[in-house]
Design an enzyme around this catalytic site. Structure first.
Site, PDB file in Angstrom:
ATOM      1  N   LYS A  94       0.812  -1.227   0.000  1.00  0.00           N
ATOM      2  CA  LYS A  94       0.000   0.000   0.000  1.00  0.00           C
ATOM      3  C   LYS A  94       0.846   1.279   0.000  1.00  0.00           C
ATOM      4  CE  LYS A  94      -4.418  -1.553   1.792  1.00  0.00           C
ATOM      5  NZ  LYS A  94      -4.236  -2.971   2.211  1.00  0.00           N
ATOM      6  N   GLU A 116     -10.903   6.777   4.801  1.00  0.00           N
ATOM      7  CA  GLU A 116     -11.456   5.839   5.767  1.00  0.00           C
ATOM      8  C   GLU A 116     -10.536   4.631   5.816  1.00  0.00           C
ATOM      9  OE1 GLU A 116     -12.663   6.191   2.705  1.00  0.00           O
ATOM     10  OE2 GLU A 116     -12.252   4.168   1.935  1.00  0.00           O
ATOM     11  N   SER A 383       1.678  -9.817  -1.010  1.00  0.00           N
ATOM     12  CA  SER A 383       1.342  -8.393  -0.890  1.00  0.00           C
ATOM     13  C   SER A 383       1.672  -7.784   0.464  1.00  0.00           C
ATOM     14  CB  SER A 383      -0.136  -8.182  -1.215  1.00  0.00           C
ATOM     15  OG  SER A 383      -0.946  -9.021  -0.419  1.00  0.00           O
TER      16      SER A 383
HETATM   17  C1  LIG Z   1      -5.131  -3.996   1.597  1.00  0.00           C
HETATM   18  C2  LIG Z   1      -4.425  -5.238   1.277  1.00  0.00           C
HETATM   19  C3  LIG Z   1      -4.805  -6.069   0.192  1.00  0.00           C
HETATM   20  C4  LIG Z   1      -6.014  -5.799  -0.647  1.00  0.00           C
HETATM   21  O1  LIG Z   1      -6.008  -4.641  -1.396  1.00  0.00           O
HETATM   22  P1  LIG Z   1      -5.807  -4.643  -2.984  1.00  0.00           P
HETATM   23  O2  LIG Z   1      -6.128  -3.266  -3.381  1.00  0.00           O
HETATM   24  O3  LIG Z   1      -6.734  -5.658  -3.549  1.00  0.00           O
HETATM   25  O4  LIG Z   1      -4.395  -5.009  -3.223  1.00  0.00           O
HETATM   26  C5  LIG Z   1      -4.041  -7.185  -0.092  1.00  0.00           C
HETATM   27  N1  LIG Z   1      -2.975  -7.516   0.654  1.00  0.00           N
HETATM   28  C6  LIG Z   1      -2.582  -6.757   1.709  1.00  0.00           C
HETATM   29  C7  LIG Z   1      -1.390  -7.194   2.493  1.00  0.00           C
HETATM   30  C8  LIG Z   1      -3.294  -5.610   2.059  1.00  0.00           C
HETATM   31  O5  LIG Z   1      -2.892  -4.885   3.123  1.00  0.00           O
END
Ligand SMILES: *Cc1c(COP(=O)(O)O)cnc(C)c1O
Length: 399
Positions: A94, A116, A383
């Site tokens: 993010k 938010e 992610s």
């Molecule tokens: C917020 C988040 C997601 C989901 O958000 P996307 O916009 O779909 O990427 C996925 N993995 C992690 C670790 C997150 O914090």
């Protein structure tokens, strides 16, 4: 000549028939101003240099592309590479787009970032960027989430953000969205609404995609260096869809690369039990865009559930709706149980504790890899890291 799938949306923000700016006419100028400022910033070498410098020295990019040898051997099929977004500053992908948003807000002369947050991950990433760039930050969060995600509330406060506890309605994410939006329309001249994924009105789906596309650019270079060829598969989880399109974007025109987005099927396929938007939804309007949506017969968003709070969203980025219709990306589902198992397995097998969101992508790889021969290559987007999830997991496992 065939059109490139990497093209930007059209002037009004449509990816095929999805996206747009479905907002009250009074707000149009605000979002048009952001689109114009973004366009201008993109062609300013100084803006790009500053962003890239921060990605390198603040976020810690490039993130490694790690060959998961133990996991690959254990599953006995394809070679599995993990794109280590979990190693970024703040522990997830993010930060790639919140930094971009913060730099743009500052360039536009805005004084405050506002958003938010549900579980608090987006709030923390935005508060981090605000602190760095020197902007005020205000995060709206439902009262129930404030209680459930207390460590993230403290993080945001330490980072200098004001956390507004929302006590209306169900006191969760949906109410926080409404509350944040109300605060934003009070002073849209000075406030920049920092959207947390490839969703919302144009230009956010395009802009957040562009900021996140660094993930796939790096992965493409890294795999070419290590394997001297492109991967056979890309796999990523889809909430709003930012980490997924971040990995996918650079490969969209390489038709030999198969691409899989993974949605959460939660507890069951019954309405309210999952957040498998593309798999089970239908096109409609939500949060300023036209896209696949889990909706009732009046067009109201349905309640959603996933063990991973970051995937818990009834809409999805319009670029994914278009990629689904074009058949370029295939969307699969993984349920809570499968994701939990992948969470535990990766921790033990590789010594990496993944986020529950990322565990959905991993579970899909656990299913896919054994069906493939050992000359095949899969890249999965890790992610984020799972530290934020351990209290929840400990509860379930009675640790
Ligand atoms: C917020 C988040 C997601 C989901 O958000 P996307 O916009 O779909 O990427 C996925 N993995 C992690 C670790 C997150 O914090």
């Amino acid at each position: 000549m065939k059109n490139s799938l990497k093209l930007s949306p059209n002037e009004t923000g449509f990816f095929g028939k999805y996206g747009g700016q479905i907002i009250p006419p009074t707000l149009k100028p605000i979002f048009t101003e952001i689109a114009e400022a973004y366009h201008e910033a993109q062609s300013d070498p100084e803006f790009r240099r500053e962003y890239e410098e921060l990605l390198k020295n603040y976020v810690g990019r490039p993130s490694p592309l790690y060959y998961a040898r133990n996991l690959s051997e254990k599953l006995g099929g394809a070679k599995i590479y993990l794109k280590r977004e979990d190693l970024n500053h703040t522990g997830a992908h993010k930060i790639n787009h919140t930094l971009g948003e913060a730099l743009l807000a500052k360039r536009m002369g805005k004084t405050k970032l506002l958003a938010e947050t549900g579980a608090g991950q987006h709030g923390v990433a935005l508060a981090t960027a605000a602190a760095l760039v020197g902007l005020a930050c205000e995060i709206h969060m439902g009262e129930i989430d404030v209680l459930k995600q207390h460590p993230n509330v403290i993080r945001m406060q330490l980072l200098g953000a004001k956390v507004v506890t929302v006590k209306s309605g169900g006191r969760c994410l949906k109410d926080a969205v409404d509350s944040a939006f109300e605060a934003f329309v009070q002073d849209p001249q000075n406030i920049f609404f920092g959207i947390g994924s490839v969703v919302g009105p144009h230009p956010f789906p395009m802009m957040v995609r562009d900021f996140q596309s660094v993930v796939g650019k790096e992965a493409r270079e890294q795999i070419l260096e290590k394997e001297h060829r492109l991967p056979d598969y890309l796999v990523a989880c889809v909430g709003g869809g930012s980490n997924a399109i971040g990995l996918f974007h650079e490969f969209l025109d390489d038709t030999e690369v198969k691409i899989i987005g993974v949605e959460p099927s939660g507890r069951s396929f019954k309405p309210g039990d999952h957040a498998a938007t593309i798999t089970l939804g239908t096109p409609g309007n939500i949060h300023g865009m036209f896209t696949y949506l889990l909706q009732d017969d009046k067009g109201e968003p349905l309640a959603v559930h996933s063990v991973a709070s970051g995937l818990d969203y009834p809409g999805v980025g319009p670029v994914h709706s278009d990629l689904k219709d074009q058949g370029r990306v295939v969307y699969e589902t993984i349920n809570d149980k499968e994701a939990l198992q992948a969470f535990l397995d990766l921790s033990k097998i590789e010594g990496i504790i993944p986020a529950l969101e990322s565990s959905h992508a991993l579970a899909q790889v656990f299913r896919l890899a054994p069906q493939l021969t050992s000359d095949k290559i899969i890249i999965v987007n890790l992610s984020g890291r799972g530290d934020k999830d351990i209290d929840y997991i400990a509860d379930i496992l009675k640790l």
